[in-house]
Design a protein around this motif. Structure first.
Motif, PDB file in Angstrom:
ATOM      1  N   ARG A   1       0.987  -1.121  -0.117  1.00 32.02           N
ATOM      2  CA  ARG A   1      -0.078  -0.182  -0.076  1.00 32.02           C
ATOM      3  C   ARG A   1       0.778   1.089   0.021  1.00 32.02           C
ATOM      4  O   ARG A   1       1.653   1.415   0.941  1.00 32.02           O
ATOM      5  CB  ARG A   1      -0.990   0.126   1.139  1.00 32.02           C
ATOM      6  CG  ARG A   1      -1.753   1.248   1.421  1.00 32.02           C
ATOM      7  CD  ARG A   1      -2.658   1.089   2.693  1.00 32.02           C
ATOM      8  NE  ARG A   1      -3.145   2.535   2.975  1.00 32.02           N
ATOM      9  CZ  ARG A   1      -2.690   3.433   3.715  1.00 32.02           C
ATOM     10  NH1 ARG A   1      -1.392   3.316   4.006  1.00 32.02           N
ATOM     11  NH2 ARG A   1      -3.215   4.678   3.893  1.00 32.02           N
ATOM     12  N   ARG A   2       0.587   2.197  -0.752  1.00 32.78           N
ATOM     13  CA  ARG A   2       1.143   3.383  -0.979  1.00 32.78           C
ATOM     14  C   ARG A   2       0.902   4.187   0.398  1.00 32.78           C
ATOM     15  O   ARG A   2      -0.163   4.651   0.753  1.00 32.78           O
ATOM     16  CB  ARG A   2       0.800   4.170  -2.233  1.00 32.78           C
ATOM     17  CG  ARG A   2       1.334   3.487  -3.604  1.00 32.78           C
ATOM     18  CD  ARG A   2       1.101   4.527  -4.559  1.00 32.78           C
ATOM     19  NE  ARG A   2      -0.258   4.697  -4.683  1.00 32.78           N
ATOM     20  CZ  ARG A   2      -0.567   5.728  -5.472  1.00 32.78           C
ATOM     21  NH1 ARG A   2       0.204   6.398  -6.221  1.00 32.78           N
ATOM     22  NH2 ARG A   2      -2.098   6.036  -5.651  1.00 32.78           N
ATOM     23  N   PRO A   3       1.870   4.670   1.086  1.00 28.88           N
ATOM     24  CA  PRO A   3       1.753   5.505   2.385  1.00 28.88           C
ATOM     25  C   PRO A   3       1.072   6.778   1.881  1.00 28.88           C
ATOM     26  O   PRO A   3       1.446   7.189   0.919  1.00 28.88           O
ATOM     27  CB  PRO A   3       3.024   5.910   2.953  1.00 28.88           C
ATOM     28  CG  PRO A   3       3.996   4.563   2.342  1.00 28.88           C
ATOM     29  CD  PRO A   3       3.326   4.409   1.004  1.00 28.88           C
ATOM     30  N   VAL A   4       0.208   7.188   2.565  1.00 32.26           N
ATOM     31  CA  VAL A   4      -0.638   8.536   2.258  1.00 32.26           C
ATOM     32  C   VAL A   4       0.038   9.707   2.912  1.00 32.26           C
ATOM     33  O   VAL A   4       0.385   9.647   4.006  1.00 32.26           O
ATOM     34  CB  VAL A   4      -2.284   8.443   2.603  1.00 32.26           C
ATOM     35  CG1 VAL A   4      -2.875   9.919   2.411  1.00 32.26           C
ATOM     36  CG2 VAL A   4      -2.889   7.378   1.830  1.00 32.26           C
ATOM     37  N   VAL A   5       0.358  10.641   2.084  1.00 30.89           N
ATOM     38  CA  VAL A   5       1.267  11.705   2.845  1.00 30.89           C
ATOM     39  C   VAL A   5       0.398  13.071   2.705  1.00 30.89           C
ATOM     40  O   VAL A   5       0.138  13.412   1.299  1.00 30.89           O
ATOM     41  CB  VAL A   5       2.710  11.880   2.341  1.00 30.89           C
ATOM     42  CG1 VAL A   5       3.156  13.099   2.627  1.00 30.89           C
ATOM     43  CG2 VAL A   5       3.229  10.666   2.353  1.00 30.89           C
ATOM     44  N   LEU A   6      -0.097  13.609   3.703  1.00 31.71           N
ATOM     45  CA  LEU A   6      -0.744  14.880   3.794  1.00 31.71           C
ATOM     46  C   LEU A   6       0.249  16.045   3.747  1.00 31.71           C
ATOM     47  O   LEU A   6       0.972  16.618   4.651  1.00 31.71           O
ATOM     48  CB  LEU A   6      -1.527  14.947   4.555  1.00 31.71           C
ATOM     49  CG  LEU A   6      -2.626  16.401   4.634  1.00 31.71           C
ATOM     50  CD1 LEU A   6      -3.365  16.654   3.414  1.00 31.71           C
ATOM     51  CD2 LEU A   6      -3.380  16.498   6.009  1.00 31.71           C
TER      52      LEU A   6
ATOM     53  N   LEU B   1      -2.557  19.989   0.807  1.00 31.61           N
ATOM     54  CA  LEU B   1      -3.505  20.977   1.572  1.00 31.61           C
ATOM     55  C   LEU B   1      -2.862  22.228   1.371  1.00 31.61           C
ATOM     56  O   LEU B   1      -1.871  22.294   1.962  1.00 31.61           O
ATOM     57  CB  LEU B   1      -3.637  20.550   3.177  1.00 31.61           C
ATOM     58  CG  LEU B   1      -4.625  21.492   3.930  1.00 31.61           C
ATOM     59  CD1 LEU B   1      -5.859  21.556   3.203  1.00 31.61           C
ATOM     60  CD2 LEU B   1      -4.694  20.718   5.237  1.00 31.61           C
ATOM     61  N   ARG B   2      -3.235  23.370   0.756  1.00 26.33           N
ATOM     62  CA  ARG B   2      -2.582  24.599   0.551  1.00 26.33           C
ATOM     63  C   ARG B   2      -3.125  25.567   1.144  1.00 26.33           C
ATOM     64  O   ARG B   2      -4.389  25.753   1.477  1.00 26.33           O
ATOM     65  CB  ARG B   2      -2.701  24.990  -1.027  1.00 26.33           C
ATOM     66  CG  ARG B   2      -2.139  23.540  -2.004  1.00 26.33           C
ATOM     67  CD  ARG B   2      -2.115  24.134  -3.356  1.00 26.33           C
ATOM     68  NE  ARG B   2      -1.125  24.804  -3.727  1.00 26.33           N
ATOM     69  CZ  ARG B   2      -0.868  25.233  -5.032  1.00 26.33           C
ATOM     70  NH1 ARG B   2      -1.949  24.582  -6.127  1.00 26.33           N
ATOM     71  NH2 ARG B   2       0.075  25.905  -5.463  1.00 26.33           N
TER      72      ARG B   2
ATOM     73  N   LEU C   1      -6.269  20.796   9.943  1.00 25.28           N
ATOM     74  CA  LEU C   1      -5.735  19.324  10.095  1.00 25.28           C
ATOM     75  C   LEU C   1      -6.736  18.265  10.329  1.00 25.28           C
ATOM     76  O   LEU C   1      -6.978  17.372   9.843  1.00 25.28           O
ATOM     77  CB  LEU C   1      -4.526  19.391  10.828  1.00 25.28           C
ATOM     78  CG  LEU C   1      -3.133  19.490  10.229  1.00 25.28           C
ATOM     79  CD1 LEU C   1      -2.039  19.605  11.274  1.00 25.28           C
ATOM     80  CD2 LEU C   1      -2.672  18.366   9.271  1.00 25.28           C
ATOM     81  N   ARG C   2      -7.467  18.687  11.363  1.00 26.46           N
ATOM     82  CA  ARG C   2      -8.532  17.849  12.096  1.00 26.46           C
ATOM     83  C   ARG C   2      -9.463  17.614  11.034  1.00 26.46           C
ATOM     84  O   ARG C   2     -10.068  16.354  10.979  1.00 26.46           O
ATOM     85  CB  ARG C   2      -9.036  18.497  13.309  1.00 26.46           C
ATOM     86  CG  ARG C   2      -8.334  18.677  14.623  1.00 26.46           C
ATOM     87  CD  ARG C   2      -8.850  19.057  15.745  1.00 26.46           C
ATOM     88  NE  ARG C   2      -8.141  19.572  16.919  1.00 26.46           N
ATOM     89  CZ  ARG C   2      -7.715  20.954  17.393  1.00 26.46           C
ATOM     90  NH1 ARG C   2      -8.333  21.950  16.305  1.00 26.46           N
ATOM     91  NH2 ARG C   2      -6.962  21.353  18.094  1.00 26.46           N
TER      92      ARG C   2
END
Length: 453
Positions: A219-224, A266-267, A280-281
């Motif tokens: 699984r590809r790690p999800v990076v925010l 997230l910009r 973030l929450r």
């Protein structure tokens, strides 16, 4: 030169540096420099290897697995062996356009003394009702078509007159000539790819050829990826004095994708602690387990000045801010934020070159290691300097370079300034200068990390 590992870092256990309590007025009053500004910082610099170990520990252990269609497996890391459901080839077939023959019937055939035989039928590729080749006849056959029972060789069309009802054959093939035998490449049950292999175009081909419709991959790690700063403006909009186009977010999101992760951007998060945490929450809440965010990656807001929103938001919440003995990219942070579900957080400095180099040094190898990638590090080699350099003592430098045509000599592109994004874009490699080296003469051997453009 064969790539070598960065260090024995995968086997290194480094205790986390202890941050001072972040809500003690005495500690804040007694702190100096970066400690006073961040309160969660530690005064003694952390080595590059120590911080790499901290970041790697945040992202371990190995990623979970998922099944994806073969067409979506490009660039992914296999989580299980691929065994062949069928042999390759799965039947005897022709390697040439020509004629399926009995080799004994063409013994002695030459251009001056050809053998002339009737053409009983055509066998195009894909034909399934293949008749037996009767003695004294030939079948016209196409490349990849099944060899008919009774035939033991193929004579290429170039050694004939190309007849369609009767054909003049002026070659004398040996038994087995231009025949691809069933299983000569892969036998059913063979493991054609092992777990840990990276799927490229050729691997997609063999996976499909042996009959697998889906494959198990890491699984590809999800990076925010967050970019902060009230001065940031979306590219394409007019700039006012004091504003700049936002580049770190797209750059880091692209770097995450290139490393094998799944980036979410997230910009334009405001320089306000409560708004920062609320955004973030909102982004982390209510996600399915398979869609969970594995890492929050920020750029900017971690230095020793005022208005450092990332440091202000995460200090006392589980993220440790440190100075790393490197240039560029000294201010760093890493940890887990309990009130955000224990999500891993890595904070990078805001100058674009510092941010990119920090990603290369700390985040990229950690992401690829989690994926089980066989080569988590950038390819490394030794080159010689084409010029003389000086370097600050006590900080490992990562300077941007370009190689000469034969790859043996490296020169700096641009300058060592951490804002020189144009020079970074032209760089072919990072040049590593050890922390204890201050003077490098022209011709000095140096370690070079290929950026694989």
């Amino acid at each position: 030169m064969k790539p070598k590992p960065f260090s024995a870092l995968n086997h290194l256990t480094v205790p986390r540096a202890t941050a001072p309590p972040c809500h003690s007025p005495t500690n804040v009053a007694d702190a100096t420099g970066a400690d006073r500004a961040g309160c969660g910082s530690v005064s003694s610099p952390r080595t590059v290897d120590e911080h790499r170990a901290v970041v790697a520990a945040l992202l371990g252990p190995a990623a979970a697995t998922e099944d994806v269609p073969v067409g979506e497996a490009l660039g992914r890391v296999l989580a299980a062996d691929i065994a062949a459901a069928v042999s390759l080839p799965s039947f005897d077939n022709s390697a040439m356009d020509g004629y399926a023959v009995r080799a004994s019937e063409l013994a002695g055939a030459t251009p001056d003394a050809p053998v002339v035989l009737p053409v009983a039928t055509d066998i195009p590729a894909g034909r399934t009702d293949v008749p037996v080749l009767e003695p004294g006849t030939v079948h016209r056959i196409m490349t990849g078509a099944p060899l008919p029972p009774g035939a033991d060789a193929v004579l290429p069309v170039e050694q004939t007159d190309g007849g369609v009802t009767r054909v003049s054959l002026h070659g004398a093939p040996e038994v087995g000539a231009f025949v691809r035998r069933a299983g000569e490449d892969v036998t059913a049950g063979d493991v054609v790819l092992e777990a840990g292999a990276v799927v490229g175009p050729a691997q997609v081909g063999v996976i499909a050829a042996v009959g697998a419709a889906t494959v198990a991959v890491r699984r590809r790690p999800v990076v925010l990826v967050l970019s902060t700063g009230s001065e940031l403006v979306e590219p394409g909009r007019p700039l006012r004095t004091g504003q700049i186009y936002e580049s770190n977010g797209p750059m880091l999101a692209a770097a995450v994708t290139e490393a094998g992760g799944r980036a979410e951007l997230l910009r334009f998060v405001p320089d306000d602690v409560e708004q920062f945490l609320d955004r973030l929450r909102e982004r982390l809440a209510g996600r399915a387990p398979e869609d969970r965010v594995d890492l929050v990656l920020t750029s900017g807001g971690v230095s020793a000045g005022a208005y450092e929103v990332v440091k202000d938001a995460f200090t006392g919440r589980g993220v440790e801010f440190v100075k790393v003995a490197m240039q560029p990219g000294g201010p760093q942070g890493a940890g887990r934020v309990g009130e955000l579900g224990g999500v891993a957080v890595v904070t990078l400095p805001g100058n674009p070159v510092s941010s990119h180099v920090s990603f290369e040094v700390f985040v990229r190898p950690a992401l690829r290691a989690v994926l089980g990638h066989p080569s988590p590090e950038r390819p490394m080699r030794t080159a010689v300097l084409g010029e003389s350099w000086t370097s600050p003592k006590g900080r490992r430098q990562f300077r941007r370079g370009v190689l000469d045509a034969d790859g043996t000599t490296v020169r700096e592109v641009g300058t060592s300034g951490s804002h020189m994004l144009g020079a970074l874009a032209r760089a072919e490699c990072l040049v590593v200068v050890p922390a204890d080296v201050t003077d490098l003469r022209k011709g000095t051997p140096v370690e070079v990390w290929s950026l694989d453009r």
